[in-house]
Design a protein around this motif. Sequence first.
Motif, PDB file in Angstrom:
ATOM      1  N   ALA A 196       4.406  38.817 -46.304  1.00 24.32           N
ATOM      2  CA  ALA A 196       2.981  39.126 -46.448  1.00 24.32           C
ATOM      3  C   ALA A 196       2.720  40.606 -46.204  1.00 24.32           C
ATOM      4  CB  ALA A 196       2.159  38.268 -45.495  1.00 24.32           C
ATOM      5  N   ALA A 197       3.389  41.190 -45.222  1.00 27.06           N
ATOM      6  CA  ALA A 197       3.213  42.610 -44.922  1.00 27.06           C
ATOM      7  C   ALA A 197       3.754  43.470 -46.071  1.00 27.06           C
ATOM      8  CB  ALA A 197       3.904  42.967 -43.615  1.00 27.06           C
ATOM      9  N   LYS A 198       4.901  43.080 -46.619  1.00 25.19           N
ATOM     10  CA  LYS A 198       5.460  43.809 -47.754  1.00 25.19           C
ATOM     11  C   LYS A 198       4.539  43.726 -48.966  1.00 25.19           C
ATOM     12  CE  LYS A 198      10.290  43.222 -46.399  1.00 25.19           C
ATOM     13  NZ  LYS A 198      11.573  42.612 -46.746  1.00 25.19           N
ATOM     14  N   ALA A 199       3.972  42.555 -49.203  1.00 24.51           N
ATOM     15  CA  ALA A 199       3.051  42.385 -50.329  1.00 24.51           C
ATOM     16  C   ALA A 199       1.796  43.226 -50.131  1.00 24.51           C
ATOM     17  CB  ALA A 199       2.689  40.908 -50.490  1.00 24.51           C
ATOM     18  N   LEU A 200       1.310  43.302 -48.895  1.00 26.38           N
ATOM     19  CA  LEU A 200       0.124  44.102 -48.613  1.00 26.38           C
ATOM     20  C   LEU A 200       0.401  45.591 -48.828  1.00 26.38           C
ATOM     21  CD1 LEU A 200      -2.789  43.971 -47.584  1.00 26.38           C
ATOM     22  CD2 LEU A 200      -1.891  44.315 -45.269  1.00 26.38           C
TER      23      LEU A 200
END
Length: 86
Positions: free
Chosen positions: A7-11
């Motif tokens: 999720a952090a990478k996608a953000l």
Amino acid sequence: MNDLSKAAKALILTWILIGLLIAGGAGFYLGRITAPKIPDQPSGIQTQDGLRDGQQLNGGQQPLPSGLQQKPQGPDRGGPVPSGQQ
């Protein structure tokens, strides 16, 4: 960087793409307003590509003046193909 969640990478990737879109839009806008202006040419003057105003690049036919119709030329124009000797 292995400890970041998906999720952090996608953000992070989302914000990078948003920044690129904003930078591209700003560059396009600034390029349009700072581009040199081309003066209007009177009708009938040839342009750089050798075409007069109103001519088409794609080979399309324009209507003939005074309602005249142009007859198709050659057998590949959809008419009946002559057979036998003439």
